[in-house]
Write a protein that holds these residues in place. Structure first.
Motif, mmCIF file in Angstrom:
data_model
loop_
_atom_site.group_PDB
_atom_site.id
_atom_site.type_symbol
_atom_site.label_atom_id
_atom_site.label_comp_id
_atom_site.label_asym_id
_atom_site.label_seq_id
_atom_site.Cartn_x
_atom_site.Cartn_y
_atom_site.Cartn_z
ATOM 1 N N LEU A 155 0.836 -1.205 0.000
ATOM 2 C CA LEU A 155 0.000 0.000 0.000
ATOM 3 C C LEU A 155 0.870 1.255 0.000
ATOM 4 O O LEU A 155 0.579 2.229 -0.706
ATOM 5 N N VAL A 156 1.947 1.216 0.779
ATOM 6 C CA VAL A 156 2.866 2.357 0.805
ATOM 7 C C VAL A 156 3.519 2.544 -0.564
ATOM 8 O O VAL A 156 3.761 3.677 -1.002
ATOM 9 N N GLN A 157 3.792 1.439 -1.263
ATOM 10 C CA GLN A 157 4.409 1.524 -2.583
ATOM 11 C C GLN A 157 3.565 2.365 -3.539
ATOM 12 O O GLN A 157 4.101 3.031 -4.432
ATOM 13 N N CYS A 158 2.262 2.369 -3.355
ATOM 14 C CA CYS A 158 1.372 3.125 -4.242
ATOM 15 C C CYS A 158 1.664 4.621 -4.205
ATOM 16 O O CYS A 158 1.362 5.337 -5.170
ATOM 17 N N LEU A 159 2.236 5.107 -3.104
ATOM 18 C CA LEU A 159 2.613 6.522 -3.034
ATOM 19 C C LEU A 159 3.651 6.858 -4.097
ATOM 20 O O LEU A 159 3.766 8.009 -4.524
ATOM 21 N N GLY A 160 4.413 5.834 -4.532
ATOM 22 C CA GLY A 160 5.427 6.043 -5.552
ATOM 23 C C GLY A 160 4.857 6.408 -6.906
ATOM 24 O O GLY A 160 5.603 6.805 -7.813
ATOM 25 N N MET A 161 3.541 6.278 -7.080
ATOM 26 C CA MET A 161 2.911 6.676 -8.344
ATOM 27 C C MET A 161 2.846 8.191 -8.484
ATOM 28 O O MET A 161 2.645 8.704 -9.584
ATOM 29 N N ILE A 162 2.987 8.901 -7.369
ATOM 30 C CA ILE A 162 3.029 10.361 -7.429
ATOM 31 C C ILE A 162 4.396 10.769 -7.966
ATOM 32 O O ILE A 162 5.420 10.428 -7.367
ATOM 33 N N PRO A 163 4.459 11.459 -9.096
ATOM 34 C CA PRO A 163 5.759 11.829 -9.678
ATOM 35 C C PRO A 163 6.628 12.594 -8.683
ATOM 36 O O PRO A 163 6.175 13.535 -8.032
ATOM 37 N N GLY A 164 7.856 12.145 -8.542
ATOM 38 C CA GLY A 164 8.783 12.785 -7.613
ATOM 39 C C GLY A 164 8.879 12.090 -6.277
ATOM 40 O O GLY A 164 9.781 12.368 -5.493
ATOM 41 N N THR A 165 7.956 11.165 -5.999
ATOM 42 C CA THR A 165 7.962 10.494 -4.706
ATOM 43 C C THR A 165 9.056 9.443 -4.622
ATOM 44 O O THR A 165 9.789 9.363 -3.641
ATOM 45 N N SER A 166 9.174 8.592 -5.630
ATOM 46 C CA SER A 166 10.102 7.470 -5.704
ATOM 47 C C SER A 166 9.463 6.198 -5.165
ATOM 48 O O SER A 166 9.145 6.117 -3.961
ATOM 49 N N ARG A 167 9.284 5.236 -6.037
ATOM 50 C CA ARG A 167 8.723 3.944 -5.634
ATOM 51 C C ARG A 167 9.624 3.267 -4.614
ATOM 52 O O ARG A 167 9.164 2.775 -3.580
ATOM 53 N N SER A 168 10.924 3.253 -4.893
ATOM 54 C CA SER A 168 11.854 2.602 -3.965
ATOM 55 C C SER A 168 11.918 3.365 -2.646
ATOM 56 O O SER A 168 11.992 2.766 -1.568
ATOM 57 N N GLY A 169 11.878 4.707 -2.718
ATOM 58 C CA GLY A 169 11.901 5.491 -1.502
ATOM 59 C C GLY A 169 10.684 5.224 -0.634
ATOM 60 O O GLY A 169 10.797 5.084 0.586
ATOM 61 N N ALA A 170 9.507 5.135 -1.279
ATOM 62 C CA ALA A 170 8.275 4.880 -0.533
ATOM 63 C C ALA A 170 8.319 3.519 0.148
ATOM 64 O O ALA A 170 7.938 3.379 1.316
ATOM 65 N N THR A 171 8.780 2.496 -0.573
ATOM 66 C CA THR A 171 8.779 1.152 0.001
ATOM 67 C C THR A 171 9.869 0.969 1.053
ATOM 68 O O THR A 171 9.641 0.326 2.087
ATOM 69 N N ILE A 172 11.040 1.527 0.829
ATOM 70 C CA ILE A 172 12.129 1.364 1.796
ATOM 71 C C ILE A 172 11.850 2.146 3.077
ATOM 72 O O ILE A 172 11.879 1.596 4.182
ATOM 73 N N ILE A 173 11.560 3.434 2.928
ATOM 74 C CA ILE A 173 11.319 4.267 4.118
ATOM 75 C C ILE A 173 10.001 3.863 4.782
ATOM 76 O O ILE A 173 9.904 3.795 6.018
ATOM 77 N N GLY A 174 8.985 3.565 3.973
ATOM 78 C CA GLY A 174 7.721 3.090 4.531
ATOM 79 C C GLY A 174 7.904 1.780 5.273
ATOM 80 O O GLY A 174 7.337 1.579 6.358
ATOM 81 N N GLY A 175 8.702 0.888 4.699
ATOM 82 C CA GLY A 175 8.983 -0.381 5.362
ATOM 83 C C GLY A 175 9.682 -0.186 6.693
ATOM 84 O O GLY A 175 9.359 -0.857 7.687
ATOM 85 N N MET A 176 10.619 0.748 6.747
ATOM 86 C CA MET A 176 11.318 1.025 7.998
ATOM 87 C C MET A 176 10.358 1.588 9.051
ATOM 88 O O MET A 176 10.450 1.256 10.228
ATOM 89 N N LEU A 177 9.421 2.437 8.629
ATOM 90 C CA LEU A 177 8.412 2.961 9.550
ATOM 91 C C LEU A 177 7.508 1.860 10.089
ATOM 92 O O LEU A 177 7.005 1.935 11.213
#
Length: 274
Positions: A155-177
């Motif tokens: 679900l957090v990965q879906c934030l990566g669809m927003i241009p500029g967010t970063s799919r990998s950034g969303a999943t890695i940082i979201g996963g850490m949270l």
């Protein structure tokens, strides 16, 4: 085939490979690079998505042993079955939302304020996560993840669809949270990328099939190869880097890049609208 166009495809492939798995948004970098190289048409946008497949081949190569072992034990080993199920569950939210919201995202979110805002907000979140005192880490490896954990990261990965967010950034940082260790979050981000980016590439190619012809094959092949090679180097480097470093440096880079987006948009150097 135009030699200059092939050189441009190599550059775009390198940019894609170097940024796809770092928490810095490959989409934002491809928009900037494509604009500077004069690649604005619809076929160029399909090319940007298609060359992600080359980057995915790099992940498959780096994690080949784990993927091979999973495939071999999919019908007999609980560990392999749980891992495959987690990747599938983590992939599904992006698959569903991507198909449903594809046109809306393209129509409304590809503008400089959204891209720059996503870069800067994402940077602030990274700084916040990295500066937590005594963070709770429940999950040390991807094998410790439950289906619920996988769904949350998906679900957090879906934030990566927003241009500029970063799919990998969303999943890695979201996963850490969500309680994953830095290594587990990074590994699962890479595994999720395999079905997610292959699916996105296939979907984009299918929708744009009328624009493509066999004459485009050399251009796409060169882009795929350069994306693969640069991504392979980047993934190997990142796995070593996270063993002893945080993601703070990437946060400051994101802030600087967000400023670049605003400046290039204001001056008209780059067309950030889709």
């Amino acid at each position: 085939m135009d030699t200059l166009l092939l050189i441009k495809s190599v550059i775009m492939g390198i940019v894609e490979g170097l940024t796809e798995f770092l928490p810095v948004s490959s989409t934002g970098h491809l928009i900037l690079t494509g604009s500077l190289l004069g690649l604005h048409d619809e076929k160029s946008k399909v090319f940007d998505v298609a060359i992600q497949t080359g980057a995915i081949f790099a992940v498959i190569l780096v994690y080949w042993q784990r993927l091979r072992d999973t495939a071999a034990g999919i019908f007999s080993e609980a560990r392999s079955q749980r891992f495959a199920l987690n990747v599938l569950v983590g992939f599904l939210p992006a698959a569903v939302i991507g198909v449903v919201a594809y046109k809306a995202i393209k129509a409304h979110l590809f503008n400089p304020l959204v891209v720059a805002g996503a870069f800067i907000v994402g940077a602030l979140i990274i700084l916040m996560v990295e500066r937590r005192k005594n963070p709770v880490v429940r999950i040390q490896t991807v094998d410790d993840m439950s289906v619920v954990d996988a769904l949350k990261v998906g679900l957090v990965q879906c934030l990566g669809m927003i241009p500029g967010t970063s799919r990998s950034g969303a999943t890695i940082i979201g996963g850490m949270l969500l309680g994953l260790s830095r290594k587990a979050a990074t590994d699962f981000s890479f595994f999720l990328a395999i079905p997610t980016l292959i699916g996105a590439g296939a979907y984009s190619m299918f929708k744009a099939r009328a624009l493509l012809s066999m004459a485009d094959l050399p251009l796409f092949t060169v882009g795929l190869i350069s994306s693969f090679l640069s991504a392979w180097l980047c993934v190997r480097w990142l796995l070593r880097y996270i063993a002893t470093h945080s993601f703070v440096a990437f946060a400051w880079y994101r802030i600087a890049f967000g400023i670049v987006v605003l400046v290039t948009a204001y001056t008209g150097v780059v067309v950030w609208a889709d």
